[in-house]
Design an enzyme around this catalytic site. Sequence first.
Site, PDB file in Angstrom:
ATOM      1  N   HIS A 104      30.425 -10.206  -3.415  1.00 27.04           N
ATOM      2  CA  HIS A 104      30.685  -9.586  -2.119  1.00 27.04           C
ATOM      3  C   HIS A 104      29.370  -9.158  -1.479  1.00 27.04           C
ATOM      4  CE1 HIS A 104      32.581  -7.203   1.029  1.00 27.04           C
ATOM      5  NE2 HIS A 104      33.731  -7.741   0.666  1.00 27.04           N
ATOM      6  N   HIS A 105      29.295  -9.329  -0.150  1.00 27.90           N
ATOM      7  CA  HIS A 105      28.069  -8.977   0.575  1.00 27.90           C
ATOM      8  C   HIS A 105      27.775  -7.478   0.489  1.00 27.90           C
ATOM      9  CE1 HIS A 105      24.742  -9.819   3.069  1.00 27.90           C
ATOM     10  NE2 HIS A 105      25.265 -10.811   3.752  1.00 27.90           N
ATOM     11  N   ALA A 106      28.774  -6.660   0.178  1.00 29.52           N
ATOM     12  CA  ALA A 106      28.526  -5.233  -0.010  1.00 29.52           C
ATOM     13  C   ALA A 106      27.646  -4.972  -1.222  1.00 29.52           C
ATOM     14  CB  ALA A 106      29.850  -4.480  -0.170  1.00 29.52           C
TER      15      ALA A 106
END
Length: 373
Positions: free
Chosen positions: A136-138
């Site tokens: 995830h880009h988070a």
Amino acid sequence: MRRIDLTSAGFLLLEKRETPMHVGGVNLFTLPDGADEQEFLTALRTQLRDCRDFRKPFGDYVVTGKTGLYWEKDEHIDMDYHVRHSALPSPGRYRELFSLASRLHTTLLDRTRPLWEMHIIEGLQDRQFAVYSKIHHAAIDGVGAMHITQAMCTEEPSAPLGYAPYSQEAYEAYKQERFGGATSTAAPNKRDMRNVLEALKQQYDSGMNLATAMRRFGLAFVGRSGNLAVPWHNVPKTSINTRVSGARRFVAQTFAFERVKNICKSMDATVNDVVLAMCAGALRRYLLSRDELPRHSLKAMAPVSLREEGDVDSSNAVGFITADMATNIYDPEKRLRTIQQSMRAGKDLLRELSPAEAALFMQLTQLPALLTS
């Protein structure tokens, strides 16, 4: 629990079925000479699944608190879920690999678990195997992903690293080898932050620089900031500008990198400039073939790293420049020059800011998209 910074939280808040916010990559490897495929891949899978001490945030999942989103340690992480082993159907071409990667990339990551998956894929021709990673880009940005890729690989086929790429051991070893153990973090201190405006007032004392940047950004919306482009000014309508589904398709194309470097040298351009120009040329030809090339140029969001040298800790230190793709220009050289000017204008705007100011500027300019989603 650890608070998730605003930029990383934005990727979680913006995510929906039609717009997944994970990133993925496919790496191809060739088995070492003399290695038995099944024994080698079984040992690799075991090594990956034996990881217990994770670098942040790969052992954490997302929880919602009273004042925002947080990383919470997963005390019961299921490594059989995160590390998977697949086999391609015969004949094991890249077509079958890309089809599998497309299917794997389409599904959203499970928010009740740490936000990553790794798939070992066998069955390729010529003694190759692949690894598809999904994060995830988070949890990671582009430069951070490159650090992890470099940490997980060795140039010596007969000398495997012996630890999993998301482990704390891999993180410490890579940091020591690459930076001598010393790292810095680009993330600003937000312990007293209730919102971005309070952080601007209390922590940065940089109102003049930020105000100047915001003013230039605002003028670009009405076409009064030179070569600086913004996402919503003079954006044409085409068949590309439409609602998308959650389905994704993975394809790949090979280009001789020496040709790209030669163009960079002759045009005083970066690799990113040339790749954007290649995309622009392809878009122009496609739209011409459909008889719908618009009068105004298409725009593209181009990520830029705000990560300081030696920073391998930040989940996200990334900003975005809106590039003018110059699809309305016939001449390829002029098209590349226009793209260069657009990219330089965006970089010049960020160059006037400190890393902390640039991060905050990006958060401020991305708020409209976040709030309207």
